[in-house]
Design a protein around this motif. Structure first.
Motif, PDB file in Angstrom:
ATOM      1  N   ILE A   1       7.588  33.972  68.988  1.00  0.00           N
ATOM      2  CA  ILE A   1       8.015  33.377  67.723  1.00  0.00           C
ATOM      3  C   ILE A   1       8.565  31.972  67.967  1.00  0.00           C
ATOM      4  O   ILE A   1       9.119  31.683  69.019  1.00  0.00           O
ATOM      5  N   THR A   2       8.389  31.118  66.979  1.00  0.00           N
ATOM      6  CA  THR A   2       8.950  29.765  67.019  1.00  0.00           C
ATOM      7  C   THR A   2       9.968  29.652  65.899  1.00  0.00           C
ATOM      8  O   THR A   2       9.624  29.757  64.725  1.00  0.00           O
ATOM      9  N   ASP A   3      11.243  29.476  66.265  1.00  0.00           N
ATOM     10  CA  ASP A   3      12.317  29.362  65.284  1.00  0.00           C
ATOM     11  C   ASP A   3      12.544  27.898  64.912  1.00  0.00           C
ATOM     12  O   ASP A   3      12.485  27.019  65.768  1.00  0.00           O
ATOM     13  N   VAL A   4      12.831  27.665  63.636  1.00  0.00           N
ATOM     14  CA  VAL A   4      13.143  26.331  63.139  1.00  0.00           C
ATOM     15  C   VAL A   4      14.502  26.403  62.459  1.00  0.00           C
ATOM     16  O   VAL A   4      14.779  27.343  61.712  1.00  0.00           O
ATOM     17  N   GLU A   5      15.344  25.415  62.734  1.00  0.00           N
ATOM     18  CA  GLU A   5      16.652  25.332  62.086  1.00  0.00           C
ATOM     19  C   GLU A   5      16.832  23.933  61.510  1.00  0.00           C
ATOM     20  O   GLU A   5      16.476  22.948  62.153  1.00  0.00           O
TER      21      GLU A   5
ATOM     22  N   THR B   1       4.491  29.895  62.019  1.00  0.00           N
ATOM     23  CA  THR B   1       3.464  30.878  62.352  1.00  0.00           C
ATOM     24  C   THR B   1       2.118  30.306  61.948  1.00  0.00           C
ATOM     25  O   THR B   1       1.958  29.863  60.810  1.00  0.00           O
ATOM     26  N   ASN B   2       1.163  30.304  62.876  1.00  0.00           N
ATOM     27  CA  ASN B   2      -0.160  29.733  62.612  1.00  0.00           C
ATOM     28  C   ASN B   2      -0.050  28.305  62.067  1.00  0.00           C
ATOM     29  O   ASN B   2      -0.702  27.953  61.086  1.00  0.00           O
ATOM     30  N   ASN B   3       0.797  27.507  62.682  1.00  0.00           N
ATOM     31  CA  ASN B   3       1.040  26.112  62.297  1.00  0.00           C
ATOM     32  C   ASN B   3       1.603  25.969  60.890  1.00  0.00           C
ATOM     33  O   ASN B   3       1.565  24.892  60.311  1.00  0.00           O
ATOM     34  N   GLN B   4       2.112  27.045  60.310  1.00  0.00           N
ATOM     35  CA  GLN B   4       2.689  27.015  58.968  1.00  0.00           C
ATOM     36  C   GLN B   4       4.198  27.201  59.077  1.00  0.00           C
ATOM     37  O   GLN B   4       4.670  28.205  59.590  1.00  0.00           O
ATOM     38  N   GLU B   5       4.950  26.219  58.606  1.00  0.00           N
ATOM     39  CA  GLU B   5       6.406  26.293  58.622  1.00  0.00           C
ATOM     40  C   GLU B   5       6.905  26.994  57.368  1.00  0.00           C
ATOM     41  O   GLU B   5       6.521  26.641  56.262  1.00  0.00           O
ATOM     42  N   VAL B   6       7.757  28.007  57.565  1.00  0.00           N
ATOM     43  CA  VAL B   6       8.343  28.740  56.449  1.00  0.00           C
ATOM     44  C   VAL B   6       9.857  28.704  56.625  1.00  0.00           C
ATOM     45  O   VAL B   6      10.381  29.242  57.594  1.00  0.00           O
ATOM     46  N   LEU B   7      10.542  28.051  55.676  1.00  0.00           N
ATOM     47  CA  LEU B   7      11.992  27.917  55.737  1.00  0.00           C
ATOM     48  C   LEU B   7      12.646  28.586  54.536  1.00  0.00           C
ATOM     49  O   LEU B   7      12.099  28.559  53.434  1.00  0.00           O
TER      50      LEU B   7
END
Length: 143
Positions: A133-137, A48-54
């Motif tokens: 939304i952009t999902d990261v796995e 979100t807003n170029n910030q990756e949160v895992l």
């Protein structure tokens, strides 16, 4: 005459030094890592807003850990284990890859278009764009 003689002796050394420094060392060839294999979910999150949160992937307590199986020939199987009784649900779909782009399709679900952010012998990190939304796995290879 001595100055001329010294220049004559040092000039070839200087030219050789400049020539040998002008060429860069060859870069090692990149060995392609196979996408095929079994991959266990380890982290999930968003950008979100170029910030990756895992955060850590939440596996069902006491059950086998969820994983995907990417097979040759474009077959992908998602193995999920849910309570009660750690019942396994297997969803079978298809996948294609072009460079770092990956497309995954499961029956009765929208096609997912994603990007491989990292692929090593032990880690697979993907990004999938969903509406809004952009999902990261992040997955770890199961030996």
């Amino acid at each position: 005459m001595t100055k001329f003689k010294n220049l004559f002796l040092t000039l070839p050394v200087m030219i050789f030094s400049l020539y040998s420094c002008s060429k860069s060392d060859p870069t090692p060839e990149t060995v392609a890592v196979a996408l095929e294999g079994k991959w266990q979910y380890t982290k999930t999150g968003t950008i979100t807003n170029n910030q990756e949160v895992l955060t850590d992937y939440q596996h069902a307590s006491g059950c086998t850990k969820d994983y995907i199986e990417i097979q040759a020939g474009g077959v992908i199987k998602s193995h999920e284990f849910d309570n009660p009784n750690c019942q396994e649900t297997i969803s079978t779909g298809t996948w294609t890859r072009t460079n770092n782009s990956i497309t995954v399709t499961y029956p009765s679900q929208p096609t997912l278009n994603g990007e491989i952010l990292e692929l090593t012998n032990t880690t697979l990190k993907t990004k999938f764009m969903n509406p809004g939304i952009t999902d990261v796995e992040v997955l770890t290879r199961i030996p």
